[in-house]
Design a protein around this motif. Sequence first.
Motif, PDB file in Angstrom:
ATOM      1  N   GLY A 139       0.796  -1.213   0.000  1.00 56.85           N
ATOM      2  CA  GLY A 139       0.000   0.000   0.000  1.00 56.85           C
ATOM      3  C   GLY A 139       0.833   1.270   0.000  1.00 56.85           C
ATOM      4  N   GLU A 140       2.136   1.127  -0.207  1.00 53.36           N
ATOM      5  CA  GLU A 140       3.046   2.270  -0.198  1.00 53.36           C
ATOM      6  C   GLU A 140       3.472   2.616  -1.620  1.00 53.36           C
ATOM      7  N   THR A 141       3.466   3.911  -1.926  1.00 50.36           N
ATOM      8  CA  THR A 141       3.962   4.348  -3.232  1.00 50.36           C
ATOM      9  C   THR A 141       5.490   4.413  -3.208  1.00 50.36           C
ATOM     10  N   HIS A 142       6.077   4.541  -4.375  1.00 56.51           N
ATOM     11  CA  HIS A 142       7.524   4.699  -4.466  1.00 56.51           C
ATOM     12  C   HIS A 142       7.829   5.836  -5.441  1.00 56.51           C
ATOM     13  N   ASP A 143       9.079   5.934  -5.839  1.00 57.29           N
ATOM     14  CA  ASP A 143       9.523   7.042  -6.680  1.00 57.29           C
ATOM     15  C   ASP A 143       9.060   6.822  -8.127  1.00 57.29           C
ATOM     16  N   TRP A 144       7.988   7.500  -8.518  1.00 58.59           N
ATOM     17  CA  TRP A 144       7.445   7.332  -9.864  1.00 58.59           C
ATOM     18  C   TRP A 144       8.402   7.855 -10.924  1.00 58.59           C
ATOM     19  N   GLU A 145       9.174   8.860 -10.598  1.00 55.69           N
ATOM     20  CA  GLU A 145      10.124   9.399 -11.572  1.00 55.69           C
ATOM     21  C   GLU A 145      11.174   8.341 -11.926  1.00 55.69           C
ATOM     22  N   ARG A 146      11.626   7.595 -10.918  1.00 51.80           N
ATOM     23  CA  ARG A 146      12.602   6.517 -11.162  1.00 51.80           C
ATOM     24  C   ARG A 146      11.983   5.449 -12.053  1.00 51.80           C
ATOM     25  N   THR A 147      10.727   5.112 -11.784  1.00 60.07           N
ATOM     26  CA  THR A 147      10.063   4.083 -12.578  1.00 60.07           C
ATOM     27  C   THR A 147       9.849   4.571 -14.010  1.00 60.07           C
ATOM     28  N   ARG A 148       9.580   5.857 -14.185  1.00 53.25           N
ATOM     29  CA  ARG A 148       9.447   6.407 -15.533  1.00 53.25           C
ATOM     30  C   ARG A 148      10.747   6.229 -16.305  1.00 53.25           C
ATOM     31  N   ASP A 149      11.877   6.413 -15.641  1.00 51.87           N
ATOM     32  CA  ASP A 149      13.169   6.209 -16.295  1.00 51.87           C
ATOM     33  C   ASP A 149      13.349   4.748 -16.690  1.00 51.87           C
ATOM     34  N   LEU A 150      12.846   3.826 -15.851  1.00 53.74           N
ATOM     35  CA  LEU A 150      12.927   2.415 -16.185  1.00 53.74           C
ATOM     36  C   LEU A 150      12.112   2.100 -17.429  1.00 53.74           C
ATOM     37  N   VAL A 151      10.923   2.663 -17.507  1.00 55.04           N
ATOM     38  CA  VAL A 151      10.068   2.454 -18.673  1.00 55.04           C
ATOM     39  C   VAL A 151      10.810   2.860 -19.943  1.00 55.04           C
ATOM     40  N   ALA A 152      11.534   3.954 -19.855  1.00 51.05           N
ATOM     41  CA  ALA A 152      12.248   4.460 -21.027  1.00 51.05           C
ATOM     42  C   ALA A 152      13.489   3.636 -21.359  1.00 51.05           C
ATOM     43  N   SER A 153      14.096   3.001 -20.340  1.00 53.60           N
ATOM     44  CA  SER A 153      15.389   2.350 -20.557  1.00 53.60           C
ATOM     45  C   SER A 153      15.309   0.840 -20.778  1.00 53.60           C
ATOM     46  N   LEU A 154      14.229   0.198 -20.337  1.00 53.95           N
ATOM     47  CA  LEU A 154      14.132  -1.252 -20.439  1.00 53.95           C
ATOM     48  C   LEU A 154      13.378  -1.671 -21.699  1.00 53.95           C
ATOM     49  N   ASP A 155      13.720  -2.846 -22.206  1.00 54.95           N
ATOM     50  CA  ASP A 155      13.077  -3.349 -23.423  1.00 54.95           C
ATOM     51  C   ASP A 155      11.837  -4.182 -23.131  1.00 54.95           C
ATOM     52  N   VAL A 156      11.553  -4.464 -21.853  1.00 58.11           N
ATOM     53  CA  VAL A 156      10.376  -5.263 -21.505  1.00 58.11           C
ATOM     54  C   VAL A 156       9.285  -4.349 -20.957  1.00 58.11           C
ATOM     55  N   PRO A 157       8.025  -4.774 -21.040  1.00 56.95           N
ATOM     56  CA  PRO A 157       6.945  -3.966 -20.456  1.00 56.95           C
ATOM     57  C   PRO A 157       7.146  -3.796 -18.947  1.00 56.95           C
ATOM     58  N   VAL A 158       6.799  -2.625 -18.450  1.00 56.39           N
ATOM     59  CA  VAL A 158       6.903  -2.324 -17.018  1.00 56.39           C
ATOM     60  C   VAL A 158       5.506  -2.080 -16.461  1.00 56.39           C
ATOM     61  N   VAL A 159       5.197  -2.794 -15.387  1.00 59.80           N
ATOM     62  CA  VAL A 159       3.924  -2.653 -14.696  1.00 59.80           C
ATOM     63  C   VAL A 159       4.167  -1.876 -13.410  1.00 59.80           C
ATOM     64  N   LEU A 160       3.378  -0.849 -13.175  1.00 55.25           N
ATOM     65  CA  LEU A 160       3.522  -0.018 -11.984  1.00 55.25           C
ATOM     66  C   LEU A 160       2.570  -0.485 -10.898  1.00 55.25           C
ATOM     67  N   ALA A 161       3.089  -0.712  -9.701  1.00 57.43           N
ATOM     68  CA  ALA A 161       2.274  -1.092  -8.547  1.00 57.43           C
ATOM     69  C   ALA A 161       2.796  -0.346  -7.324  1.00 57.43           C
ATOM     70  N   GLY A 162       2.057  -0.471  -6.228  1.00 58.34           N
ATOM     71  CA  GLY A 162       2.508   0.130  -4.976  1.00 58.34           C
ATOM     72  C   GLY A 162       1.749   1.393  -4.625  1.00 58.34           C
ATOM     73  N   GLY A 163       0.771   1.264  -3.733  1.00 57.30           N
ATOM     74  CA  GLY A 163       0.072   2.433  -3.221  1.00 57.30           C
ATOM     75  C   GLY A 163      -0.880   3.103  -4.171  1.00 57.30           C
ATOM     76  N   LEU A 164      -1.272   2.429  -5.242  1.00 57.72           N
ATOM     77  CA  LEU A 164      -2.182   3.040  -6.211  1.00 57.72           C
ATOM     78  C   LEU A 164      -3.625   2.961  -5.708  1.00 57.72           C
ATOM     79  N   THR A 165      -4.383   3.986  -6.018  1.00 57.34           N
ATOM     80  CA  THR A 165      -5.791   4.094  -5.631  1.00 57.34           C
ATOM     81  C   THR A 165      -6.559   4.739  -6.782  1.00 57.34           C
ATOM     82  N   PRO A 166      -7.896   4.729  -6.708  1.00 55.09           N
ATOM     83  CA  PRO A 166      -8.651   5.463  -7.731  1.00 55.09           C
ATOM     84  C   PRO A 166      -8.294   6.942  -7.774  1.00 55.09           C
ATOM     85  N   GLU A 167      -7.853   7.479  -6.651  1.00 52.52           N
ATOM     86  CA  GLU A 167      -7.563   8.915  -6.575  1.00 52.52           C
ATOM     87  C   GLU A 167      -6.226   9.292  -7.186  1.00 52.52           C
ATOM     88  N   ASN A 168      -5.237   8.392  -7.177  1.00 60.59           N
ATOM     89  CA  ASN A 168      -3.913   8.785  -7.679  1.00 60.59           C
ATOM     90  C   ASN A 168      -3.478   8.060  -8.947  1.00 60.59           C
TER      91      ASN A 168
END
Length: 211
Positions: A139-168
Amino acid sequence: MTRVKICGVTSAEDREAVVAAGADAVGVIHGVPVETPREVDEGTAERLVGGVPPFVTSVLVTMPATVQEAVRRVDAVEPDTVQVHEGLSPTELGALRRRIAQQVVAVVDAAADDLGAYAAQADALLVDSVDESGAGGTGETHDWERTRDLVASLDVPVVLAGGLTPENVAEAVETVRPFAVDVASGVEERGGVKNHDAVSRFVANAAGGAA
């Protein structure tokens, strides 16, 4: 369009609500050595997965200690995809991929340094905020900016999890632009029981963030 997985489904009623909301994937948790109200036994996992309709992906979420244990669970439950948390090394994940027909999603800590090794052996990475046992669902979020960099740098699909809600989730999708988002506790009315309105809002808001 960012895809949506609703994880920790424990009942047929919740599974049907997740499907009706338009989610792309249904996650069923079985075979984890941590206390969670979202885990179900093998028979229940098999029935829940078996009831997922065509064009929606069923996902077995598990924490195997060995490749053979993972293979046995996959063979028993027969999901479309298996999501592996703490327990297998990158090399073992590669061995698992060679032994099963399903695609393998590796769960990794957002703060880990060896993400490239896992990406080389998995069909996708799920980036989560994990606890000391290696389990997600914190239920805890993490550094979304870091994950965005991963999306750009990795060749595999990236799934974001951790602390997500309908509000965020719309902001998360807009920031990270992941292949998919994954939620469990963020759409529950209590542990292991989904709030169907929250599920619907999550799916709709994730789509809005991807617009």
